[in-house]
Scaffold this motif. Structure first.
Motif, short mmCIF file in Angstrom:
data_model
loop_
_atom_site.label_atom_id
_atom_site.label_comp_id
_atom_site.label_asym_id
_atom_site.label_seq_id
_atom_site.Cartn_x
_atom_site.Cartn_y
_atom_site.Cartn_z
N PHE A 1 0.85 -1.19 0.00
CA PHE A 1 0.00 0.00 0.00
C PHE A 1 0.89 1.24 0.00
O PHE A 1 1.81 1.35 0.80
CB PHE A 1 -0.88 0.01 1.25
CG PHE A 1 -2.32 0.38 0.99
CD1 PHE A 1 -2.63 1.60 0.40
CD2 PHE A 1 -3.34 -0.46 1.36
CE1 PHE A 1 -3.95 1.95 0.18
CE2 PHE A 1 -4.66 -0.13 1.14
CZ PHE A 1 -4.98 1.08 0.54
N PHE A 2 0.60 2.17 -0.91
CA PHE A 2 1.34 3.44 -0.99
C PHE A 2 0.46 4.58 -0.52
O PHE A 2 -0.65 4.78 -1.03
CB PHE A 2 1.78 3.68 -2.43
CG PHE A 2 2.45 5.02 -2.68
CD1 PHE A 2 3.51 5.45 -1.89
CD2 PHE A 2 2.03 5.84 -3.71
CE1 PHE A 2 4.14 6.67 -2.12
CE2 PHE A 2 2.65 7.06 -3.96
CZ PHE A 2 3.70 7.48 -3.16
N GLY A 3 0.92 5.33 0.48
CA GLY A 3 0.25 6.54 0.94
C GLY A 3 1.01 7.74 0.42
O GLY A 3 2.17 7.94 0.76
N ALA A 4 0.37 8.57 -0.42
CA ALA A 4 1.09 9.56 -1.21
C ALA A 4 1.40 10.87 -0.49
O ALA A 4 2.03 11.76 -1.08
CB ALA A 4 0.32 9.86 -2.50
N ASN A 5 0.97 11.03 0.75
CA ASN A 5 1.45 12.15 1.56
C ASN A 5 1.34 11.74 3.03
O ASN A 5 0.94 10.61 3.34
CB ASN A 5 0.72 13.46 1.26
CG ASN A 5 -0.64 13.57 1.93
OD1 ASN A 5 -1.27 12.59 2.26
ND2 ASN A 5 -1.09 14.81 2.11
N GLU A 6 1.69 12.65 3.92
CA GLU A 6 1.74 12.31 5.34
C GLU A 6 0.42 11.77 5.86
O GLU A 6 0.35 10.71 6.47
CB GLU A 6 2.17 13.54 6.14
CG GLU A 6 2.39 13.31 7.61
CD GLU A 6 2.84 14.57 8.35
OE1 GLU A 6 2.76 14.58 9.59
OE2 GLU A 6 3.26 15.54 7.68
N GLY A 7 -0.69 12.51 5.61
CA GLY A 7 -1.99 12.08 6.10
C GLY A 7 -2.45 10.78 5.48
O GLY A 7 -3.05 9.93 6.14
N SER A 8 -2.17 10.60 4.18
CA SER A 8 -2.55 9.37 3.50
C SER A 8 -1.82 8.17 4.09
O SER A 8 -2.41 7.11 4.34
CB SER A 8 -2.21 9.47 2.00
OG SER A 8 -2.84 10.58 1.40
N ALA A 9 -0.53 8.32 4.32
CA ALA A 9 0.29 7.23 4.86
C ALA A 9 -0.15 6.85 6.26
O ALA A 9 -0.22 5.66 6.62
CB ALA A 9 1.77 7.62 4.84
N ILE A 10 -0.46 7.84 7.09
CA ILE A 10 -0.92 7.56 8.45
C ILE A 10 -2.25 6.81 8.41
O ILE A 10 -2.50 5.89 9.20
CB ILE A 10 -1.02 8.86 9.26
CG1 ILE A 10 0.38 9.44 9.49
CG2 ILE A 10 -1.74 8.62 10.60
CD1 ILE A 10 0.38 10.85 10.03
N GLY A 11 -3.11 7.20 7.46
CA GLY A 11 -4.37 6.49 7.30
C GLY A 11 -4.17 5.02 6.97
O GLY A 11 -4.85 4.15 7.53
N VAL A 12 -3.23 4.74 6.08
CA VAL A 12 -2.93 3.35 5.73
C VAL A 12 -2.39 2.60 6.94
O VAL A 12 -2.77 1.45 7.22
CB VAL A 12 -1.93 3.28 4.56
CG1 VAL A 12 -1.53 1.83 4.28
CG2 VAL A 12 -2.54 3.91 3.30
N LEU A 13 -1.50 3.23 7.69
CA LEU A 13 -0.96 2.61 8.90
C LEU A 13 -2.07 2.26 9.88
O LEU A 13 -2.10 1.16 10.45
CB LEU A 13 0.04 3.57 9.57
CG LEU A 13 1.46 3.61 9.04
CD1 LEU A 13 2.20 4.80 9.62
CD2 LEU A 13 2.20 2.31 9.38
#
Length: 340
Positions: A242-254
């Motif tokens: 899974f790729f999260g394309a900015n800080e908020g996106s990545a935290i959401g994936v985590l």
């Protein structure tokens, strides 16, 4: 890194690293300052105009991520060096396009000598950019490029190349086959489009055994991104990466991976921030792409100051990017570029 930086980026490395190191202990104070009321920013602009100083409003995409605090630090450093007055402002979140347009309109009403802008929606700001051009106000784009010929330059990461590197790392980590998905912050800003396309196109061009099952847009909001990532993982339980394309996106994936107990999911992020850094150290995230936010802010104001003086600037200023993981995040090259 198979990427050649511009002379601007190379020339600024020492300055930018020093600025970030000096700022690392002051994120809390920086956050309060960045969220100063609009009235105080307006007062600062009025004072600078009365004193005859060059005034340059710097309008970011928002304040919800520490990335923008780091950009602000770089902008303030350049303002001090080049003896110009800046205001640094942005909407509360990166979904508030109308709010950013209002800020840009108000900034132009103060008759600044130049403007620096990180556009949330390139098309939506086009009429105001034409207004700035008609008033002979140089516009400098930063972080996101603007789909317009009005900006004299753009200080930004090559987001397509950065996302392509993230795709290469993903392919390596999942054995070059399997299902993957993306959460992207938006599909209206240049950064959102370029990071999506850079990642997706690299996978399609080089890795035929990898299938992208979904791409969703969370507005950079970690709560919305969490819900979207959970929905994807539930619909496609075989997703390996899974790729999260900015800080908020990545935290959401985590968050989604943690809630669904997807411990083997390979997660790659973008930018840094405390949660991503901790996740990479612990092994919950494989790694991420870091930009140079201090450099982005620094060069946006420097280029604007140069334009005011009538000095030539290149059409783009490449501020660089790097891959980092737990093996190199404390290195002399990477550590100065990470922020909490």
């Amino acid at each position: 890194m198979a990427k050649k930086k511009s002379w601007f980026a190379l020339a600024g490395v020492t300055v930018m690293a020093a600025a970030l190191l000096g700022a690392c202990g002051g994120n809390g104070g920086g956050s309060q300052q960045a969220n100063a009321p609009a009235s105080s920013e307006a007062s600062k602009a009025g004072d600078s105009q009365a004193a005859g100083k060059v005034y340059i409003p710097v309008i970011s995409k928002g304040f919800q991520h520490q990335f923008w605090q780091a950009v602000k630090q770089g902008a303030e450093k350049a303002a001090k060096e080049y003896q110009v007055e800046i205001t640094f402002e942005g909407p509360e979140s990166e979904t508030q396009v109308d709010k950013q347009i209002e800020m840009l309109q108000a900034a132009l009403g103060k008759k600044p000598q130049a403007v620096a802008l990180a556009a949330l929606d390139s098309k939506a700001v086009a009429p105001l950019l034409q207004k700035a051009k008609a008033q002979n106000i140089p516009v400098v784009g930063f972080d996101s490029g603007v789909e317009s010929d009005v900006p004299v330059t753009t200080a930004a990461t090559d987001n397509k190349a950065a996302a392509a590197l993230a795709a290469d790392k993903m392919a390596e980590l999942i054995g070059q086959e399997g299902e993957i998905a993306l959460i992207v912050h938006d599909q209206t800003s240049r950064t959102g489009v370029d990071r999506r396309d850079g990642f997706v196109n690299r996978i399609k061009e080089k890795y035929p055994k990898i299938r992208i099952v979904d791409v969703q847009y969370g507005g950079g909001d970690h709560l919305k991104s969490t819900d979207l990532a959970k929905a994807i993982l539930q619909a496609h339980p075989g997703v390996k990466g899974f790729f999260g394309a900015n800080e908020g996106s990545a935290i959401g994936v985590l968050n989604a991976a943690a809630e669904l107990k997807k411990e083997k999911l390979v997660i790659i992020g973008f930018d840094s921030g405390k949660q991503q850094i901790e996740a990479i150290r612990s092994g919950r995230m494989a790694g991420a792409i870091t930009q140079d936010p201090i450099g982005i802010g620094y060069w946006s104001v420097k280029a604007a100051a140069m334009a005011v003086k009538g000095e030539s600037v290149p059409k783009t200023i490449d501020t660089g990017f790097h891959w980092y993981d737990k093996s190199n995040m404390d290195s002399d090259t990477i550590k100065p570029l990470l922020y909490n």
